[in-house]
Design a protein around this motif. Structure first.
Motif, PDB file in Angstrom:
ATOM      1  N   GLU A   4       0.809  -1.209   0.000  1.00  0.00           N
ATOM      2  CA  GLU A   4       0.000   0.000   0.000  1.00  0.00           C
ATOM      3  C   GLU A   4       0.851   1.271   0.000  1.00  0.00           C
ATOM      4  N   ILE A   5       1.951   1.267   0.766  1.00  0.00           N
ATOM      5  CA  ILE A   5       2.780   2.461   0.849  1.00  0.00           C
ATOM      6  C   ILE A   5       3.388   2.826  -0.508  1.00  0.00           C
ATOM      7  N   PHE A   6       3.678   1.812  -1.342  1.00  0.00           N
ATOM      8  CA  PHE A   6       4.179   2.074  -2.698  1.00  0.00           C
ATOM      9  C   PHE A   6       3.038   2.493  -3.625  1.00  0.00           C
ATOM     10  N   LYS A   7       1.869   1.906  -3.419  1.00  0.00           N
ATOM     11  CA  LYS A   7       0.708   2.284  -4.240  1.00  0.00           C
ATOM     12  C   LYS A   7       0.375   3.766  -4.067  1.00  0.00           C
ATOM     13  N   GLN A   8       0.535   4.251  -2.829  1.00  0.00           N
ATOM     14  CA  GLN A   8       0.240   5.660  -2.562  1.00  0.00           C
ATOM     15  C   GLN A   8       1.201   6.585  -3.313  1.00  0.00           C
ATOM     16  N   ALA A   9       2.455   6.115  -3.494  1.00  0.00           N
ATOM     17  CA  ALA A   9       3.461   6.932  -4.178  1.00  0.00           C
ATOM     18  C   ALA A   9       3.502   6.669  -5.681  1.00  0.00           C
ATOM     19  N   LYS A  10       2.862   5.619  -6.110  1.00  0.00           N
ATOM     20  CA  LYS A  10       2.909   5.214  -7.521  1.00  0.00           C
ATOM     21  C   LYS A  10       2.490   6.328  -8.493  1.00  0.00           C
ATOM     22  N   PRO A  11       1.482   7.161  -8.168  1.00  0.00           N
ATOM     23  CA  PRO A  11       1.110   8.241  -9.095  1.00  0.00           C
ATOM     24  C   PRO A  11       2.253   9.192  -9.436  1.00  0.00           C
ATOM     25  N   ILE A  12       3.232   9.340  -8.544  1.00  0.00           N
ATOM     26  CA  ILE A  12       4.378  10.204  -8.849  1.00  0.00           C
ATOM     27  C   ILE A  12       5.196   9.597  -9.984  1.00  0.00           C
ATOM     28  N   LEU A  13       5.445   8.279  -9.901  1.00  0.00           N
ATOM     29  CA  LEU A  13       6.169   7.594 -10.978  1.00  0.00           C
ATOM     30  C   LEU A  13       5.382   7.682 -12.282  1.00  0.00           C
ATOM     31  N   GLU A  14       4.077   7.464 -12.191  1.00  0.00           N
ATOM     32  CA  GLU A  14       3.243   7.485 -13.401  1.00  0.00           C
ATOM     33  C   GLU A  14       3.234   8.874 -14.033  1.00  0.00           C
ATOM     34  N   THR A  15       3.176   9.904 -13.219  1.00  0.00           N
ATOM     35  CA  THR A  15       3.172  11.278 -13.731  1.00  0.00           C
ATOM     36  C   THR A  15       4.490  11.598 -14.425  1.00  0.00           C
ATOM     37  N   LEU A  16       5.615  11.199 -13.812  1.00  0.00           N
ATOM     38  CA  LEU A  16       6.924  11.427 -14.423  1.00  0.00           C
ATOM     39  C   LEU A  16       7.047  10.677 -15.749  1.00  0.00           C
ATOM     40  N   ALA A  18       4.612   9.754 -17.691  1.00  0.00           N
ATOM     41  CA  ALA A  18       3.701  10.350 -18.671  1.00  0.00           C
ATOM     42  C   ALA A  18       4.320  11.568 -19.347  1.00  0.00           C
ATOM     43  N   GLU A  19       5.289  12.175 -18.641  1.00  0.00           N
ATOM     44  CA  GLU A  19       5.997  13.345 -19.202  1.00  0.00           C
ATOM     45  C   GLU A  19       7.256  12.925 -19.955  1.00  0.00           C
ATOM     46  N   GLY A  20       7.439  11.619 -20.139  1.00  0.00           N
ATOM     47  CA  GLY A  20       8.566  11.110 -20.926  1.00  0.00           C
ATOM     48  C   GLY A  20       9.827  10.812 -20.137  1.00  0.00           C
ATOM     49  N   HIS A  21       9.728  10.745 -18.810  1.00  0.00           N
ATOM     50  CA  HIS A  21      10.900  10.490 -17.969  1.00  0.00           C
ATOM     51  C   HIS A  21      10.858   9.076 -17.384  1.00  0.00           C
ATOM     52  N   LYS A  22      12.025   8.593 -16.960  1.00  0.00           N
ATOM     53  CA  LYS A  22      12.101   7.327 -16.236  1.00  0.00           C
ATOM     54  C   LYS A  22      11.989   7.620 -14.747  1.00  0.00           C
ATOM     55  N   ALA A  23      11.415   6.676 -13.998  1.00  0.00           N
ATOM     56  CA  ALA A  23      11.270   6.891 -12.559  1.00  0.00           C
ATOM     57  C   ALA A  23      11.190   5.546 -11.842  1.00  0.00           C
ATOM     58  N   TYR A  24      11.823   5.471 -10.671  1.00  0.00           N
ATOM     59  CA  TYR A  24      11.876   4.233  -9.890  1.00  0.00           C
ATOM     60  C   TYR A  24      11.810   4.546  -8.394  1.00  0.00           C
ATOM     61  N   MET A 121      13.211  -0.160  -8.097  1.00  0.00           N
ATOM     62  CA  MET A 121      12.002  -0.909  -8.446  1.00  0.00           C
ATOM     63  C   MET A 121      11.049  -0.013  -9.235  1.00  0.00           C
ATOM     64  N   ASP A 122      10.542  -0.538 -10.339  1.00  0.00           N
ATOM     65  CA  ASP A 122       9.622   0.269 -11.142  1.00  0.00           C
ATOM     66  C   ASP A 122       8.203   0.157 -10.596  1.00  0.00           C
ATOM     67  N   LYS A 123       7.275   0.821 -11.255  1.00  0.00           N
ATOM     68  CA  LYS A 123       5.908   0.903 -10.736  1.00  0.00           C
ATOM     69  C   LYS A 123       5.179  -0.438 -10.754  1.00  0.00           C
TER      70      LYS A 123
END
Length: 399
Positions: A4-16, A18-24, A121-123
């Motif tokens: 759950e704690i990663f799920k809460q932060a997952k939107p940050i990775l998804e947003t990055l 979506a803007e064409g960046h890598k995020a982990y 770790m990726d999303k």
């Protein structure tokens, strides 16, 4: 399946992304996930530069922007987001002289301290492990990423971090890493004391602190630490079955009890502790001394504040080998007729009225102290009339 704690932060990775960046997700949170330990903070690494991160998210705090780090606020939580980077030399043994932002995570992981922290770790939950960090976790080994002397030369605090991880996780330090720690330990003298204190507080709080202490002695790192460097024999007062102490005030109280010739103010000055830590160390020392003299009598219970119960029981266990229960302390505390002098049925103004011929002075404080003692020991009921009559009798005896 992400926790759950990663799920809460997952939107940050998804947003990055979506803007064409890598995020982990990166570092300690991934390590603790694999170890099934509680996860406190989620750290994120990305190919987006700090300026890009600030442009993407509405709430960003630029805490270390020159080194690529910002805090992203999301759903009332804070997440440290750091740009992939490589680092230059560390002329101050603390921070790199310059950093270079890069676009691949491989080079970023290469600069990290230990293999068990060089995990990303990726999303979806897929883990990038370039330095056998998962294997070292399974084998319970602390090993530097690459050459140990280079890693410790970049930041000597990593030597103390290795000790801290051995204390927290119960892991063994890999042989070449151990050798590099010994070779580089003198550089610890160049680190700010505040950083050392922060790591050593966590070291002494480790679940496996006895393992950490063993490495502290074997590496002789204690010989370059504040206070210990002037009296290396201090390390000898630590028992083989050392147990966790959860604050640095407890640590100071522990050592001061063993070696009272080193005053508490010297500990707090050398380790650059806060006034709060100093006060707590003094209070705990006084609590222990009272208990040693009197056991759990009324005076000891009365003067022992509930916020110190747990620290007190830990120190009594370590220093006096007595097992005390916080539940029992709380029960005894609640039975006390008063919890503080404020609850005393009589006050200083009352005393001035009772004894109009006496001028205000230290006698007021003295008599209040006598009344307080009489009430908590059950000699006098905490009723105005009873306390008044008792004090009048006491004053006649004095006069």
């Amino acid at each position: 399946m992400l926790k759950e704690i990663f799920k809460q932060a997952k939107p940050i990775l998804e947003t990055l992304e979506a803007e064409g960046h890598k995020a982990y997700f990166v570092g300690g949170c991934v390590r603790d996930l694999l170890l099934e330990r509680p996860i406190k903070d989620i750290d994120i690494t990305t190919s987006a530069t700090p300026d890009m991160v600030q442009a993407i998210f509405p709430s960003v705090i630029p805490v270390g922007i020159e080194h690529g780090t910002v805090i992203v606020r999301h759903e009332k939580e804070s997440y440290e987001v750091t740009t992939f980077r490589t680092e230059g030399s560390y002329s101050d043994s603390r921070r790199p002289d310059h950093v270079e932002f890069i676009h691949n995570i491989e080079k970023d992981l290469e600069r990290r301290d230990f293999t068990i922290n060089a995990l990303a770790m990726d999303k979806t939950g897929r883990i990038t492990d370039l330095f056998s960090g998962k294997s070292d976790l399974e084998q319970q080994i602390i090993r530097t990423v690459g050459n140990g002397k280079e890693r410790f030369g970049e930041d000597a605090l990593r030597i103390i971090r290795a000790l801290r991880f051995s204390s927290q996780l119960g892991f063994q330090i890999e042989e070449e890493t151990f050798t590099a720690m010994v070779a580089c330990k003198s550089a610890i003298r160049d680190i700010s004391v505040e950083r050392i204190t922060n790591e050593m507080e966590r070291f002494f709080a480790g679940k496996h602190v006895s393992i950490g202490v063993n490495y502290l002695v074997k590496t002789a790192v204690h010989t370059v630490l504040p206070v210990f460097k002037d009296d290396p024999s201090l390390i000898g007062v630590i028992p083989h079955n050392m147990k966790p102490l959860l604050s640095f005030a407890e640590v100071i109280a522990f050592f001061h009890y063993q070696k009272p010739e080193i005053p508490i103010h010297e500990w707090t000055k050398e380790w650059k502790c806060s006034n709060r830590t100093k006060r707590l160390a003094i209070q705990l020392t006084e609590d222990i001394e009272r208990y040693k003299r009197n056991g759990l009598n009324e005076t000891v219970i009365y003067q022992l504040k509930e916020e110190r119960f747990r620290a007190f029981t830990r120190l009594v266990d370590l220093l006096l080998h007595d097992k005390l229960s916080v539940t029992e302390l709380r029960r005894l505390k609640q039975k006390m007729p008063i919890q503080s002098r404020d609850e005393l049925a009589i006050n200083g103004n009352d005393l001035l009225t009772l004894f109009p011929d006496k001028k205000p002075g230290v006698w007021v404080k003295h008599l209040l102290g006598e009344a307080e003692k009489a009430v908590i020991t059950g000699k006098v009921n905490n009723q105005y009339r009873d306390v008044k009559e008792w004090l009048e009798w006491i004053q006649r005896e004095i006069d």
